[in-house]
Structures are given as structure tokens and as C-alpha cells.
Scaffold this motif. Sequence first.
Motif, PDB file in Angstrom:
ATOM      1  N   LYS A 184       0.834  -1.209   0.000  1.00 35.21           N
ATOM      2  CA  LYS A 184       0.000   0.000   0.000  1.00 35.21           C
ATOM      3  C   LYS A 184       0.869   1.259   0.000  1.00 35.21           C
ATOM      4  CE  LYS A 184      -3.909  -1.763  -0.455  1.00 35.21           C
ATOM      5  NZ  LYS A 184      -4.759  -1.435  -1.622  1.00 35.21           N
ATOM      6  N   GLY A 185       2.021   1.176   0.659  1.00 34.47           N
ATOM      7  CA  GLY A 185       2.941   2.305   0.638  1.00 34.47           C
ATOM      8  C   GLY A 185       3.373   2.653  -0.775  1.00 34.47           C
ATOM      9  N   LYS A 186       3.646   1.631  -1.583  1.00 37.76           N
ATOM     10  CA  LYS A 186       4.017   1.859  -2.984  1.00 37.76           C
ATOM     11  C   LYS A 186       2.830   2.398  -3.777  1.00 37.76           C
ATOM     12  CE  LYS A 186       7.332  -1.977  -2.915  1.00 37.76           C
ATOM     13  NZ  LYS A 186       7.577  -3.366  -3.401  1.00 37.76           N
ATOM     14  N   GLU A 187       1.663   1.804  -3.552  1.00 42.66           N
ATOM     15  CA  GLU A 187       0.469   2.205  -4.294  1.00 42.66           C
ATOM     16  C   GLU A 187       0.096   3.656  -4.035  1.00 42.66           C
ATOM     17  OE1 GLU A 187      -4.307   1.029  -4.408  1.00 42.66           O
ATOM     18  OE2 GLU A 187      -2.852  -0.406  -3.583  1.00 42.66           O
ATOM     19  N   PHE A 188       0.320   4.121  -2.802  1.00 43.32           N
ATOM     20  CA  PHE A 188      -0.104   5.473  -2.422  1.00 43.32           C
ATOM     21  C   PHE A 188       1.056   6.462  -2.390  1.00 43.32           C
ATOM     22  CE2 PHE A 188      -3.433   3.076   0.315  1.00 43.32           C
ATOM     23  CZ  PHE A 188      -4.259   2.908  -0.792  1.00 43.32           C
ATOM     24  N   ALA A 189       2.169   6.129  -3.017  1.00 39.61           N
ATOM     25  CA  ALA A 189       3.377   6.965  -2.924  1.00 39.61           C
ATOM     26  C   ALA A 189       3.159   8.364  -3.500  1.00 39.61           C
ATOM     27  CB  ALA A 189       4.538   6.281  -3.637  1.00 39.61           C
ATOM     28  N   ASP A 190       2.218   8.512  -4.431  1.00 45.73           N
ATOM     29  CA  ASP A 190       2.020   9.815  -5.075  1.00 45.73           C
ATOM     30  C   ASP A 190       0.783  10.550  -4.565  1.00 45.73           C
ATOM     31  OD1 ASP A 190       0.219   7.997  -6.121  1.00 45.73           O
ATOM     32  OD2 ASP A 190       0.215   8.902  -8.125  1.00 45.73           O
ATOM     33  N   VAL A 191       0.181  10.047  -3.486  1.00 40.23           N
ATOM     34  CA  VAL A 191      -1.040  10.677  -2.956  1.00 40.23           C
ATOM     35  C   VAL A 191      -0.653  11.675  -1.862  1.00 40.23           C
ATOM     36  CG1 VAL A 191      -3.276  10.303  -1.861  1.00 40.23           C
ATOM     37  CG2 VAL A 191      -2.370   8.597  -3.462  1.00 40.23           C
ATOM     38  N   LEU A 192      -0.709  12.980  -2.200  1.00 39.09           N
ATOM     39  CA  LEU A 192      -0.377  14.023  -1.226  1.00 39.09           C
ATOM     40  C   LEU A 192      -1.543  14.216  -0.268  1.00 39.09           C
ATOM     41  CD1 LEU A 192       1.945  16.045  -0.678  1.00 39.09           C
ATOM     42  CD2 LEU A 192       0.568  17.748  -1.900  1.00 39.09           C
ATOM     43  N   LYS A 193      -1.227  14.355   1.018  1.00 42.31           N
ATOM     44  CA  LYS A 193      -2.262  14.547   2.044  1.00 42.31           C
ATOM     45  C   LYS A 193      -1.679  15.356   3.191  1.00 42.31           C
ATOM     46  CE  LYS A 193      -2.562  12.055   5.441  1.00 42.31           C
ATOM     47  NZ  LYS A 193      -3.218  11.192   6.443  1.00 42.31           N
ATOM     48  N   MET A 194      -2.544  15.722   4.131  1.00 43.49           N
ATOM     49  CA  MET A 194      -2.062  16.437   5.316  1.00 43.49           C
ATOM     50  C   MET A 194      -1.671  15.454   6.409  1.00 43.49           C
ATOM     51  SD  MET A 194      -1.750  19.614   4.989  1.00 43.49           S
ATOM     52  CE  MET A 194      -1.387  19.943   6.709  1.00 43.49           C
ATOM     53  N   GLY A 195      -0.494  15.690   6.964  1.00 44.36           N
ATOM     54  CA  GLY A 195      -0.137  14.990   8.191  1.00 44.36           C
ATOM     55  C   GLY A 195      -0.744  15.726   9.371  1.00 44.36           C
ATOM     56  N   ARG A 196      -0.954  15.016  10.468  1.00 39.91           N
ATOM     57  CA  ARG A 196      -1.608  15.642  11.621  1.00 39.91           C
ATOM     58  C   ARG A 196      -0.876  15.287  12.907  1.00 39.91           C
ATOM     59  NH1 ARG A 196      -5.347  13.678   8.102  1.00 39.91           N
ATOM     60  NH2 ARG A 196      -6.806  15.204   7.203  1.00 39.91           N
ATOM     61  N   THR A 197      -0.804  16.246  13.798  1.00 37.58           N
ATOM     62  CA  THR A 197      -0.338  15.995  15.164  1.00 37.58           C
ATOM     63  C   THR A 197      -1.387  16.538  16.120  1.00 37.58           C
ATOM     64  OG1 THR A 197       0.887  18.089  15.198  1.00 37.58           O
ATOM     65  CG2 THR A 197       2.098  16.108  14.530  1.00 37.58           C
ATOM     66  N   GLN A 198      -1.671  15.795  17.159  1.00 37.33           N
ATOM     67  CA  GLN A 198      -2.715  16.164  18.124  1.00 37.33           C
ATOM     68  C   GLN A 198      -4.068  16.403  17.447  1.00 37.33           C
ATOM     69  OE1 GLN A 198       0.527  18.535  18.966  1.00 37.33           O
ATOM     70  NE2 GLN A 198       0.051  18.712  21.151  1.00 37.33           N
ATOM     71  N   LEU A 199      -4.298  15.638  16.361  1.00 34.74           N
ATOM     72  CA  LEU A 199      -5.525  15.717  15.564  1.00 34.74           C
ATOM     73  C   LEU A 199      -5.707  17.069  14.890  1.00 34.74           C
ATOM     74  CD1 LEU A 199      -8.111  13.733  17.725  1.00 34.74           C
ATOM     75  CD2 LEU A 199      -6.757  12.934  15.777  1.00 34.74           C
ATOM     76  N   GLN A 200      -4.622  17.851  14.808  1.00 33.20           N
ATOM     77  CA  GLN A 200      -4.647  19.148  14.131  1.00 33.20           C
ATOM     78  C   GLN A 200      -3.757  19.080  12.887  1.00 33.20           C
ATOM     79  OE1 GLN A 200      -6.739  21.611  15.616  1.00 33.20           O
ATOM     80  NE2 GLN A 200      -7.196  19.766  16.792  1.00 33.20           N
ATOM     81  N   ASP A 201      -4.079  19.901  11.881  1.00 40.66           N
ATOM     82  CA  ASP A 201      -3.263  19.939  10.673  1.00 40.66           C
ATOM     83  C   ASP A 201      -1.814  20.227  11.036  1.00 40.66           C
ATOM     84  OD1 ASP A 201      -5.714  19.694   9.548  1.00 40.66           O
ATOM     85  OD2 ASP A 201      -5.729  21.642   8.531  1.00 40.66           O
ATOM     86  N   MET A 205       2.327  15.355   3.707  1.00 42.52           N
ATOM     87  CA  MET A 205       3.064  14.114   3.544  1.00 42.52           C
ATOM     88  C   MET A 205       2.358  13.338   2.448  1.00 42.52           C
ATOM     89  SD  MET A 205       1.608  12.017   6.882  1.00 42.52           S
ATOM     90  CE  MET A 205       2.717  10.648   6.652  1.00 42.52           C
ATOM     91  N   THR A 206       2.824  12.144   2.170  1.00 44.84           N
ATOM     92  CA  THR A 206       2.074  11.296   1.244  1.00 44.84           C
ATOM     93  C   THR A 206       1.394  10.178   2.019  1.00 44.84           C
ATOM     94  OG1 THR A 206       3.845   9.720   0.758  1.00 44.84           O
ATOM     95  CG2 THR A 206       3.757  11.743  -0.582  1.00 44.84           C
ATOM     96  N   LEU A 207       0.310   9.701   1.460  1.00 47.19           N
ATOM     97  CA  LEU A 207      -0.368   8.558   2.062  1.00 47.19           C
ATOM     98  C   LEU A 207       0.554   7.345   2.059  1.00 47.19           C
ATOM     99  CD1 LEU A 207      -3.089   7.695   3.301  1.00 47.19           C
ATOM    100  CD2 LEU A 207      -3.831   7.048   0.990  1.00 47.19           C
ATOM    101  N   GLY A 208       1.414   7.276   1.053  1.00 45.90           N
ATOM    102  CA  GLY A 208       2.400   6.192   1.004  1.00 45.90           C
ATOM    103  C   GLY A 208       3.338   6.219   2.187  1.00 45.90           C
ATOM    104  N   GLN A 209       3.776   7.431   2.587  1.00 44.56           N
ATOM    105  CA  GLN A 209       4.647   7.546   3.765  1.00 44.56           C
ATOM    106  C   GLN A 209       3.940   7.050   5.019  1.00 44.56           C
ATOM    107  OE1 GLN A 209       5.537  11.766   3.203  1.00 44.56           O
ATOM    108  NE2 GLN A 209       7.708  11.275   2.936  1.00 44.56           N
TER     109      GLN A 209
END
Length: 477
Positions: A184-201, A205-209
Motif C-alpha cells: 500500500k505504501g508503494k500504491e499510495f506513494a504519489d497521494v499528497l495529504k495532510m499529516g496531523r499531530t494532536q488531531l490538528q493539521d 506528507m504522502t499517504l504512502g509515507q
Amino acid sequence: MVNPASQYESGATRMEHDLLGEREVPAEYYYGVQTLRAIENFNISGVTLNFYPDLIDALAMVKQAAAEANCELGLLDPNVKDAIVKACTEIVKGRFHNQFVVDMIQGGAGTSTNMNANEVIANRALEHLGYSKGQYTYCHPLNHVNMSQSTNDAYPTAVKIALIRSNQKLVNVLESLIESFKEKGKEFADVLKMGRTQLQDAVPMTLGQEFDAYAATLEEEVERLNQNAKLFYEVNMGATAIGTGINSDPDYPSKVIAHLRRITGLDLVLAANLVEATQDTGAFVMYSSAVKRLAIKLSKISNDLRLLSSGPRAGLNEINLPPMQPGSSIMPGKVNPVIPEVVNQIAFKVIGNDLTVTMAAEGGQLELNVFEPVIVQSLFESIEMLKNGMNTLKNRCVVGITANREQCKNMVLNSIGLVTALNPYIGYEASSQVAKEALVSNKSVYDLVLEKGLLSKEQLDTILSPENMVKPRKIKF
């Protein structure tokens, strides 16, 4: 739990006796009077020894090694030894497992388990010798099958062998799950998304990461499990009752270990101090902690999958979990994340089992820990539940996960967290002002930076390109 002794096939019985007197035992059964009493005394969990074939096989291996060592020492008739070995070999091949009927949780420090094995092996050996079950003059559960042993060395040795084998099966399942996260990491390597800490933006990062991180954290547990399972290679065979070796030949420990190594294919070693080894349960505590650590990580990952798939309209909705079943008896169209939920519950049970192991180990007194049965039950239950849970998580969840690519992208573009990427270029004060204004005006960070002339469109697009936001980069002013 149905009492096996009540299910006579022919109605015929044989008479057996022990310290407490005589009892009728169903003629068809290979267990004897002491097992019969244990069935009656310990109707506790409904989970019997035959739920865990590795444990039954290990008990047979221990009994075979003891018989061969005793014969080599001239203490056991070769014909009796051969019959015992044949019976043990049959058990390891899967026969007579249904005769191991004692509840996993029992009083007596495992004596009932040991006697269940002794009686089944003795009665099967009698048949190989041409006698009937119960004719113990020719092969006795204690005088022959249990020769040079005590429950206090045979039982924990068998448990350790079984746990070594069970651990390898657990690790195999874990490695399969790890591979599914890597895919799944390979499959989602190009999917950009928001990383979150403490449930806040936080930052992009990528979904692959995200999925690669799940694989990496679980890979650590392979090493931890194997490292702690190595503690089980030290056994106390030859200790007999408390570690002094009473009723055994001085050469018996070395010989039985040699036979046991050959039979199991494991590099088992004799403990340096058998008195210490007979009372110590530290290896179980260490391994239980490793099993708990794996459970905790699986539960955290399951929490993440539930959050990332939340919605679908009013949650994060970054990923889709495979729909497994309708989610509500009142809300049409609702589908719940039932697979991660069950893994969470498995983890709670494993954590509770680890506490049980801890308390049971602490409760030992003097030369023996009588609570080994609940330690053993807890460990085997945890291993079995984790194996089943990880297989379920992989096959009914992870392999079928899909990404909502547009949703992930839009969340990044609309996130205030984008401003962090601009901090090295426009400074902390300007970045804070942009973030504050974006929140108030509901405008995007991207648009505000351009409006204020803080960066050109070309500069902004370069800084905010996916490849520049998900890894370290040289800062150019």
C-alpha cells in the motif's frame, strides 16, 4: 463445557485407582483416572489443551526424549521405550489430540496437564505392547512415562518448546501483514495529504509515507518477538521436583537434553542453576511484554485506519476501507470499520493477558510458581488471537484499502498547515499573520500569499510542489 467422560461410546468402563481411590473410566478413552478428576475439578474456561496443538506436540516430544534417555541409562526396558516413542510420534503427527481434555486453567501447577499426557501416552503404548488400556503393570503413566521427571520440569519445558514454535507462526503472520502495508505504501506513494499531530493539521506528507510507517513500526516487532523467544531455549529438564534432581540419574539431564534437541530440532540448553530455573518465570514475562507491544502497535494502526476512513461525508474520508457488513440495524447505508474495531478489542484482551502474566509471575512462592497454567493460557490465547486478528486485518481490510485522492489533495490545499512550508521563505511572523487571516477570512494560504505579494506564483508553486513538501530540501532565498 461438556464433560467428555459423560459421552460413553459403548457404555463399557475400566476400573482405575489413584491416591484418592478407585474410579470407573470410559473404556474407549486413553486418558485415565487423574485426568478424569481434573475434568471434574476444572470446568473453568471451556478451553482445553487440544485447542493448542503445539503444546500437545511439545508434551509428546518431552516424554519421548525422557523415555529415550532413561532407556540409554538402562532404567527403562527397550520394548517399553519403543512403545512410548511410537505413541509420542503418533501424537506429534496429530493423532489422539482429542484425548487431551483438561482445561487450560487448572490448579496444581500443571500436574493435570502432565498427567493427561502421561496417561494418554501410557495407554497408547500398552496397545503397541499388545495389552489393553489400564494394564499399567506393563507401562505405567508415572513409573514409566513420567520416569526421571516431575510436572515441574516436564511441563515448563514443553511449554517453552511450544511457545518457540508458536512464536514462529506468529512472526510469519506478522511478516505477511507487514508486506501488505509495504504494498500500500508503494500504491499510495504519489497521494499528497495532510499529516496531523494532536488531531490538528501539521504539514503535508504522502499517504504512502503513512503506510510505510506502519510497515516499519511492525518490522521492529519481528525482532522483539524473536529476541524474547530466545529466552525459551533454556530449560530445566532434570530438575524434577524443585531443581535438586531427586529420583533422576546424574547423567540424565545431559542425555535428555541431547535427545530433546534432536527430536525438536531446537538448540535447547540446560539451565545453569536448576533450582533457580524451576521457580523462575521471567522468560514468560519478557515474551508477554513483547506480545503486548505488538498488540499496542496494531491497535494504534487500527485507530488510524478508523480515523482516516471516517465519514464518508462528515469525517476525514481520506481512505476507503472495504465494506464488510451493514453497520446498523436502524441507520440505512451505514458501514462501520468492523475489522479495525475487532483488532482494537484483540489488543485490549492481550494487554489484559499481559497483566495476568505479570501478576501470576509475581505470585510465585519459594521453589515453584504454581500459577504457570494461567501464564500459559494467557500467552497461547494472546498468540492465537493476534494471529487470527492480523490475518483478518490483512485479508479483509488492508489489501482492499483505496485512497480518495481528490479529498486528500483538497485538504492539503485548504489547510492552514501549508504555511509551515513557507516559514523559511517569508519568516515566522509573516507566516503567522497569513495563518491567522486565513482562519478568519476563510481564504486559502496560497491566495493570501499571492495577494500580499510575499512570493511570486512561480516561487510559491515550486515551494508547494508535492516533491518539495514531503522530504528535506535545500533552502534557496
